[in-house]
Design an enzyme around this catalytic site. Structure first.
Site, short mmCIF file in Angstrom:
data_model
loop_
_atom_site.label_atom_id
_atom_site.label_comp_id
_atom_site.label_asym_id
_atom_site.label_seq_id
_atom_site.Cartn_x
_atom_site.Cartn_y
_atom_site.Cartn_z
N LYS A 54 -17.30 8.28 33.13
CA LYS A 54 -16.43 8.06 31.97
C LYS A 54 -16.10 6.57 31.83
CE LYS A 54 -14.75 12.76 32.39
NZ LYS A 54 -13.74 13.74 32.79
N GLN A 98 -7.96 14.13 35.45
CA GLN A 98 -9.19 14.76 35.92
C GLN A 98 -8.87 16.04 36.67
OE1 GLN A 98 -12.26 13.65 35.10
NE2 GLN A 98 -13.20 15.38 36.15
N ASP A 121 -8.83 15.10 26.01
CA ASP A 121 -9.63 16.20 26.56
C ASP A 121 -9.60 17.43 25.63
OD1 ASP A 121 -11.05 15.89 28.96
OD2 ASP A 121 -9.21 15.88 30.16
N1 GUN Z 1 -13.15 18.55 35.19
C1 GUN Z 1 -14.36 19.05 34.83
N2 GUN Z 1 -14.61 18.77 33.54
C2 GUN Z 1 -13.54 18.08 33.08
C3 GUN Z 1 -13.22 17.52 31.81
O1 GUN Z 1 -13.96 17.60 30.83
N3 GUN Z 1 -12.03 16.87 31.75
C4 GUN Z 1 -11.18 16.80 32.80
N4 GUN Z 1 -10.02 16.16 32.62
N5 GUN Z 1 -11.45 17.31 33.98
C5 GUN Z 1 -12.62 17.95 34.11
#
Ligand code: GUN
Length: 296
Positions: A54, A98, A121
């Protein structure tokens, strides 16, 4: 039939060029550069890998970002206070916590404590609720990325039978919502399979579009799908592999080798859905900076 490849890596890089241009236009118009705040709790190795991806994507599109790292012993109250300070900070456009979180913390409570206007998200109940009633919202990134792939490859969903395997809050449920809505995105007749589904094959075999987000390597085999189906494999599983430097390789939820002889379109793992998810996060962060979803 030999399947055509849905090349998420390629589509993602094209979209990132567009997003970069949009970001630069926004900055040239006199606005502050968009800023994404990432919050990591603990040291889950897969989470660290996703956050690195990211951060790289932010760099590519010109979005500023940093990661606040908290120990896995942080209390719910302390974490809530940190998130509250991010909510109140006008220099932060998007907040991403996350997942997964350590087991003493409730993901529901943490997600709900994020200001929904900064929830890039798309996990906050406000945004999921708006998704289910066709209101402008931050769409959760993986389903949004899959819909970009449908658009890019002109894969129709209207009137099709779509089957989603996996009912998680992150992927399966918002994907099924988007596929099923008759007035906006999907317009598909939609079935959701989950761990209580008695006979998954009975459903997958009739799918025109099969989206698999179960987190089980090689769950879907050729005999479970219809000839000519479109298969979207969301799984990213680490399986032991002594021949690789890392000691593992990534594999999806579908048996790619056997499916590719039978279906019409398929996403590879890696290089299919994954790069699209990260790209949609960039898109949502720009939308948050512009206050496009929730104007003041
Ligand atoms: N854990 C696995 N996929 C994601 C996601 O798309 N966003 C977040 N914040 N955590 C995750």
């Amino acid at each position: 039939m030999a399947a055509k490849l849905i090349d998420g890596k390629k589509v993602a890089s094209e979209l990132k060029v567009q997003i970069r241009e949009d970001v630069e236009n926004w900055v040239e118009a006199g606005h502050r550069r968009p800023f994404l705040k990432v919050l990591q709790v603990g040291n889950d190795p897969a989470s660290s890998t996703y956050i690195a991806a990211k951060t790289r994507a932010c760099k590519e599109v010109g979005i500023d970002t940093d990661t606040t790292h908290l120990p896995d012993t942080v209390s719910a109250k302390e974490l809530k206070n940190v998130i509250q300070s991010f909510n109140e900070d006008d220099s932060i456009d998007g907040i991403l916590v996350q997942l997964p979180l350590p087991s003493h913390l409730s993901a529901h409570a943490v997600i709900e404590s994020i200001d929904h206007r900064k929830d890039v998200d798309g996990f906050h109940p406000m945004n999921v609720g708006r998704l289910s009633v066709d209101q402008p919202t931050f769409k959760s990134c993986t389903p949004a990325g899959i819909f970009e792939l449908f658009k890019y490859y002109s894969i129709p969903t209207k009137g099709k039978h779509a089957v989603v395997v996996g009912a998680s809050n992150i992927v399966g449920t918002p994907m099924a919502i988007m596929l099923s809505r008759e007035n906006s995105s999907g317009k598909a007749t939609t079935t959701i399979c989950h761990k209580f589904t008695k006979d998954i094959t009975q459903h997958t075999i009739s799918a025109d579009i099969l989206v698999v987000a179960a987190g089980q390597p090689n769950l879907i085999k050729a005999e479970m799908v219809k000839e000519g189906a479109v298969v979207i494999d969301v799984g990213i599983n680490r399986v032991a592999d002594e021949t690789s430097e890392k000691g593992y390789k990534l594999t999806g939820d579908c048996d790619y080798e056997s499916l590719k002889e039978k279906v019409s379109w398929i996403t590879p793992v890696p290089g299919g859905v994954g790069p699209m998810t990260v790209t949609m996060l960039m898109k949502n962060t720009l939308l948050a900076a512009k206050k496009s979803i929730y104007p003041d």
